[in-house]
Write an enzyme that holds these catalytic residues in place. Structure first.
Site, PDB file in Angstrom:
ATOM      1  N   THR A  15       0.897  -1.171   0.000  1.00 45.26           N
ATOM      2  CA  THR A  15       0.000   0.000   0.000  1.00 45.26           C
ATOM      3  C   THR A  15       0.919   1.200   0.000  1.00 45.26           C
ATOM      4  O   THR A  15       2.097   1.068   0.323  1.00 45.26           O
ATOM      5  CB  THR A  15      -0.878   0.016   1.292  1.00 45.26           C
ATOM      6  OG1 THR A  15      -1.950  -0.906   1.146  1.00 45.26           O
ATOM      7  CG2 THR A  15      -1.481   1.367   1.613  1.00 45.26           C
ATOM      8  N   ARG A  75     -13.868  -6.997  -2.860  1.00 43.90           N
ATOM      9  CA  ARG A  75     -13.319  -6.879  -1.492  1.00 43.90           C
ATOM     10  C   ARG A  75     -12.762  -5.459  -1.294  1.00 43.90           C
ATOM     11  O   ARG A  75     -12.096  -4.904  -2.151  1.00 43.90           O
ATOM     12  CB  ARG A  75     -12.208  -7.907  -1.298  1.00 43.90           C
ATOM     13  CG  ARG A  75     -11.514  -7.850   0.067  1.00 43.90           C
ATOM     14  CD  ARG A  75     -10.249  -7.032   0.027  1.00 43.90           C
ATOM     15  NE  ARG A  75      -9.472  -7.128   1.264  1.00 43.90           N
ATOM     16  CZ  ARG A  75      -8.413  -6.389   1.550  1.00 43.90           C
ATOM     17  NH1 ARG A  75      -7.985  -5.500   0.676  1.00 43.90           N
ATOM     18  NH2 ARG A  75      -7.763  -6.536   2.680  1.00 43.90           N
ATOM     19  N   VAL A  76     -13.021  -4.883  -0.139  1.00 49.04           N
ATOM     20  CA  VAL A  76     -12.465  -3.570   0.196  1.00 49.04           C
ATOM     21  C   VAL A  76     -11.660  -3.707   1.485  1.00 49.04           C
ATOM     22  O   VAL A  76     -12.125  -4.327   2.443  1.00 49.04           O
ATOM     23  CB  VAL A  76     -13.587  -2.518   0.390  1.00 49.04           C
ATOM     24  CG1 VAL A  76     -13.001  -1.174   0.796  1.00 49.04           C
ATOM     25  CG2 VAL A  76     -14.414  -2.372  -0.880  1.00 49.04           C
ATOM     26  N   ASP A 127      -8.787  -1.804   4.452  1.00 48.80           N
ATOM     27  CA  ASP A 127      -8.872  -0.697   5.414  1.00 48.80           C
ATOM     28  C   ASP A 127      -8.506   0.653   4.807  1.00 48.80           C
ATOM     29  O   ASP A 127      -8.972   1.694   5.290  1.00 48.80           O
ATOM     30  CB  ASP A 127      -7.911  -0.966   6.581  1.00 48.80           C
ATOM     31  CG  ASP A 127      -6.462  -1.095   6.103  1.00 48.80           C
ATOM     32  OD1 ASP A 127      -6.220  -1.852   5.139  1.00 48.80           O
ATOM     33  OD2 ASP A 127      -5.572  -0.430   6.676  1.00 48.80           O
ATOM     34  N   THR A 151      -0.883   0.437   6.781  1.00 52.48           N
ATOM     35  CA  THR A 151      -0.649  -0.623   5.795  1.00 52.48           C
ATOM     36  C   THR A 151      -0.615  -1.956   6.543  1.00 52.48           C
ATOM     37  O   THR A 151      -0.116  -2.017   7.672  1.00 52.48           O
ATOM     38  CB  THR A 151       0.675  -0.419   5.039  1.00 52.48           C
ATOM     39  OG1 THR A 151       0.955  -1.614   4.273  1.00 52.48           O
ATOM     40  CG2 THR A 151       1.860  -0.141   5.947  1.00 52.48           C
ATOM     41  N   GLY A 152      -1.166  -2.980   5.932  1.00 58.84           N
ATOM     42  CA  GLY A 152      -1.148  -4.282   6.607  1.00 58.84           C
ATOM     43  C   GLY A 152      -2.389  -5.085   6.265  1.00 58.84           C
ATOM     44  O   GLY A 152      -3.053  -4.822   5.265  1.00 58.84           O
ATOM     45  N   GLY A 192      -5.696  -5.735   6.018  1.00 56.30           N
ATOM     46  CA  GLY A 192      -6.817  -4.802   6.082  1.00 56.30           C
ATOM     47  C   GLY A 192      -7.988  -5.258   6.923  1.00 56.30           C
ATOM     48  O   GLY A 192      -8.594  -4.458   7.649  1.00 56.30           O
TER      49      GLY A 192
END
Ligand code: ASP
Length: 335
Positions: free
Chosen positions: A201, A229-230, A232, A252-253, A255
Site C-alpha cells: 500500500t 473486497r475492500v 482498510d 498498511t497491513g 486490512g
C-alpha cells in the site's frame, strides 16, 4: 534540536522523532510504500536502490509543496501520486491482481483542518485513485464512492481514466499465479508466497507551516482478493485519519484486522481521550490489530510535528523529512 528514539518491543519496531514544539513553522512529512516488503534475502542492491528512489521521489514531491508554503493536503496527495505512478508499489500502476485477474484500487484522503474526507474503492480505470478521492471530498456531497459510479464521477470531473491494461505488471501477475496455484495445489510445486507477493500500500502524512495535518492512502489491496473486497485503506478511521487536534495516520497491513481495530481513528482516540503521546497511541493501536491476528504498520504525525513509523512486519518501505532537511529512508527493521 532533534530527539530520535528507536525501540523494538516484542515484534514491534518503532521509530519516533520529536521536533521541538516551540517552532510552529516546522513542517513534517512521512511516506510509506507498504509493509509488504521483499524478503531481505531476495533484495538485490539494484532493487533496493529502485525502492529507495521511489520513496525519495515521493518525499521530494511533498517537501517541495510544504517548503514553499503549500498545504499538507496538497503535499500528501502529490506524494501518493508519485508512488501510484511507480510500478514498484502496490497502488495505481503497480496494483496487485484480484482472483479474477483484474485490478481494483482503493484510496482515501482526509483534511485534519476541517475533518473533510474523500474515498474511493474498487475502481479499475483510474490512474491516480488518490486524486479521485480528493475530488469526492471537494466536489461531491459524499465521502465514499465505489466502482462504476466513482468512475463516472471521475469522468465528469476530468480525472484521467486509463485502459485496464495500464495496470498490468509481470511481477504482480506472477504473484497472482503463485497464489492461485498455491490454493489449488495444481502444479505440485512448493511456492514460497511472500509478504511482497501478497500485499502493500502507499501513504503519506504531513503537517504544513500553518499546523494543518492531512493523511492519504492508496492501494491495490491484497493479491488474489475476491472482486469487490475492500480493505482498510479507503475506510476513514481504519486505514486513514487526520485531525488537527491530534494526529494524521496512514496504515498498511492486513486490512481485515485494521478495519476491525479501527486503527487510524484509535490512534486519534487514544491521544484525545487517554492523553497518550503519538508514539504510545500508535503502538497501542497497532497492538490491537495484532491481537486480532493482523500485522502491518503505520505512519503518523502529531500536531507538534512529532512523527512515528511503527510496524510489526519484517520491513516497511518508509521515509521522512529529517529535521536537518535531509530525507531518511529505510526498508527493514534494523538500520
Ligand atoms: N491494507 C491493505 C489492504 O488490506 C493492504 C496492505 O497495506 O498491505 O487492502
Amino acid at each position: 534540536m532533534v530527539k530520535l528514539t528507536s525501540l523494538a518491543i516484542g515484534c514491534l519496531a518503532l521509530a519516533a522523532i520529536s521536533l521541538q514544539a516551540e517552532d510552529p513553522m516546522n513542517v513534517a512529512l512521512v511516506v510509506h510504500g507498504g509493509a509488504g516488503t521483499i524478503e531481505r534475502s531476495s533484495m538485490t542492491p539494484e532493487r533496493e536502490k529502485e525502492y529507495r528512489a521511489g520513496i525519495e521521489n515521493a518525499l521530494r514531491a511533498g517537501e517541495n509543496i510544504l517548503q514553499s508554503g503549500g498545504t499538507a493536503l496538497d503535499a500528501v496527495e502529490s506524494a501518493v501520486r508519485v508512488l501510484e505512478d511507480d510500478p514498484h508499489f502496490n497502488a495505481g500502476k503497480g496494483a496487485v491482481f484480484t482472483s479474477a485477474g483484474t485490478n481494483e484500487m482503493d484510496a482515501a484522503i482526509m483534511d485534519g483542518r476541517t475533518l473533510a474526507a474523500g474515498a474511493v474503492a474498487c475502481v479499475q480505470h483510474v490512474r491516480n485513485p488518490i486524486t479521485l478521492a480528493r475530488a469526492v471530498m471537494e466536489k461531491s456531497k459524499h465521502v465514499f464512492m465505489v466502482g462504476a459510479g466513482a468512475e463516472e464521477f471521475a469522468k465528469s470531473n476530468g480525472i484521467a481514466l486509463v485502459d485496464a491494461k495500464y495496470f498490468f505488471t509481470p511481477e504482480r501477475w506472477d504473484a497472482l499465479k503463485k497464489a492461485l496455484e498455491k490454493t489449488s495445489g495444481a502444479s505440485g510445486k512448493k511456492f514460497i508466497f511472500t509478504d511482497a507477493d501478497r500485499h502493500g500500500t502507499v501513504g503519506a502524512v504531513a503537517r504544513d507551516k500553518n499546523g494543518n495535518l492531512a493523511a492519504a492512502t492508496s492501494t491495490g489491496g491484497m493479491t488474489n482478493k475476491l472482486p469487490g473486497r475492500v480493505g482498510d485503506s479507503p475506510i476513514i478511521g481504519a486505514g486513514t485519519y487526520a485531525n488537527n487536534e491530534t494526529c494524521a495516520v496512514s496504515c498498511t497491513g492486513d486490512g481485515e484486522y485494521f478495519i476491525r481495530a479501527s486503527v487510524a481513528h484509535e490512534v486519534n482516540a487514544l491521544m484525545e481521550d487517554r492523553g497518550m503521546s503519538l508514539r504510545e497511541a500508535c503502538e497501542a493501536a497497532l497492538e490491537n490489530a495484532h491481537k486480532l491476528g493482523g500485522d502491518g504498520g503505520l505512519i503518523a504525525v502529531d500536531k507538534n510535528g512529532n512523527i512515528a513509523l511503527p510496524f510489526n512486519t519484517s520491513g516497511m518501505y518508509r521515509g521522512y523529512l529529517g529535521p536537518d532537511g535531509k530525507f531518511v529512508i529505510d526498508i527493514y527493521r534494523e538500520h
